[in-house]
Design an enzyme around this catalytic site. Sequence first.
Site, PDB file in Angstrom:
ATOM      1  N   THR A 133       0.815  -1.213   0.000  1.00  0.00           N
ATOM      2  CA  THR A 133       0.000   0.000   0.000  1.00  0.00           C
ATOM      3  C   THR A 133       0.844   1.256   0.000  1.00  0.00           C
ATOM      4  OG1 THR A 133      -1.818  -1.123   1.088  1.00  0.00           O
ATOM      5  CG2 THR A 133      -1.751   1.250   1.355  1.00  0.00           C
ATOM      6  N   SER A 191       1.918  -7.808  -0.510  1.00  0.00           N
ATOM      7  CA  SER A 191       2.762  -8.708   0.287  1.00  0.00           C
ATOM      8  C   SER A 191       2.143 -10.083   0.525  1.00  0.00           C
ATOM      9  CB  SER A 191       3.138  -8.057   1.612  1.00  0.00           C
ATOM     10  OG  SER A 191       2.019  -7.919   2.450  1.00  0.00           O
ATOM     11  N   GLU A 201      -1.734 -28.047  28.628  1.00  0.00           N
ATOM     12  CA  GLU A 201      -2.795 -28.430  27.674  1.00  0.00           C
ATOM     13  C   GLU A 201      -2.545 -29.792  27.021  1.00  0.00           C
ATOM     14  OE1 GLU A 201      -5.738 -27.369  26.819  1.00  0.00           O
ATOM     15  OE2 GLU A 201      -5.817 -25.437  27.819  1.00  0.00           O
TER      16      GLU A 201
HETATM   17  N1  LIG Z   1      -1.738  -1.957   3.902  1.00  0.00           N
HETATM   18  C1  LIG Z   1      -1.207  -2.810   3.029  1.00  0.00           C
HETATM   19  O1  LIG Z   1      -0.032  -2.727   2.683  1.00  0.00           O
HETATM   20  C2  LIG Z   1      -2.068  -3.922   2.511  1.00  0.00           C
HETATM   21  C3  LIG Z   1      -1.982  -4.048   0.999  1.00  0.00           C
HETATM   22  C4  LIG Z   1      -1.647  -5.425   0.496  1.00  0.00           C
HETATM   23  N2  LIG Z   1      -2.645  -6.392   0.840  1.00  0.00           N
HETATM   24  C5  LIG Z   1      -0.250  -5.832   0.934  1.00  0.00           C
HETATM   25  O2  LIG Z   1      -0.040  -6.397   1.964  1.00  0.00           O
HETATM   26  O3  LIG Z   1       0.639  -5.557   0.201  1.00  0.00           O
END
Ligand SMILES: NC(=O)CC[C@H](N)C(=O)O
Length: 373
Positions: A57, A104, A330
């Site tokens: 992102t 990612s 456990e």
């Molecule tokens: N906030 C993010 O980076 C999520 C975007 C994407 N799903 C990733 O992990 O690259």
Amino acid sequence: MFSSRSGAALTARGAVFALALASTLGAGPLLAREMPEAGTAAAAKKPNVVILATGGTIAGAGADAANSATYTAAKVPVDKLIAAVPQMSAVANVRGEQVFQIASESFTDAQLVQLGKRVSQLLKQDDVDGVVITHGTDTLEETSFFLDLVVKSDKPIVVVGSMRPSTAISADGALNLLDAVTVAASKEAIGQGVTVTMNDTIQSGRDVTKRTNVVPSAFFSQWGPLGMVIEGKTYFFRSLSKRHNTSSEFDIDQIDSLPLVGIVHGSGNMIPGVYDAEVQAGAKAIVNAGTGNGSVAGYLVDKLKDIRSKGTLVIRSSRVPDGLVLRNAEQPDDKYDWVVAHDLNPAKAKILAAVALTKTSDTKELQRIFWEY
Ligand SMILES: NC(=O)CC[C@H](N)C(=O)O
């Protein structure tokens, strides 16, 4: 209402970071402040930081500034990310490499190994003082722990992402990236292990996890952050006591691939065949993300004992985000020859198991490794 930061600052930062996308789309030249020229006295005094961009992102772009959750990750190239945060040039001599351009969740073990080898190679160079990895946040906790385990260097390694795309109002990537470069360039970060700089905090890459999926304060460690980074200064308050980097027995230069490790998520009314599917797919170990204290349903115990007796390792973790799984609590781990993941969540346990399995499949050794890292 802005919860943690001033609205004016956030809006300005969003606008600056949005320039990256504008330029990517050919909308006009960047307003980047001039970087110091390589070879000048000013450049020689500053630490040299390499940004390895992998997507996520922080390199994401949406159709509208109001899109904070609806956008496409991994769009903006590294040179545009760097140009959009000219303040970095006051902190370090920064250069970038585009290693991948992916979300990612699409990271494979082969890419993890490739990234680790590049980080190791760079940090062996005298003209590199620190490395920043821009990364999607979904599996950032895996990559940061992996690098913490296998890169034999005391130099700062900082993994950074963002929760809002570069085009959004109040995009958080620009400040996170500036903070990452600040930490990577700082003497205080030397020997602290891989760190993650998001939302003004410095977290340990070993134990930080993504705990909420929509807001900038997404990353959390049950043991607290290592410190903060504010206005270009780092403030460390604690150190990682677990083995990492130069005190680790693992070395990415000796690792060319990772064995397959699966995770089975615990719940009520489970399907025993899921474990068989993991084994048939080639899993050398299964991390059981059990309920509560890593508990295993009575009707699954024989299945896990059987899998273990045929050679697949069983590692008990928990689906509960915090706490510890203790040996012989456990379930009788000594009797069944199972391993416990201690405080590592299933994703982190999967990384440590895969790295450890490159050296040993002895359960006593594996349990020692799970206590020490
Ligand atoms: N906030 C993010 O980076 C999520 C975007 C994407 N799903 C990733 O992990 O690259």
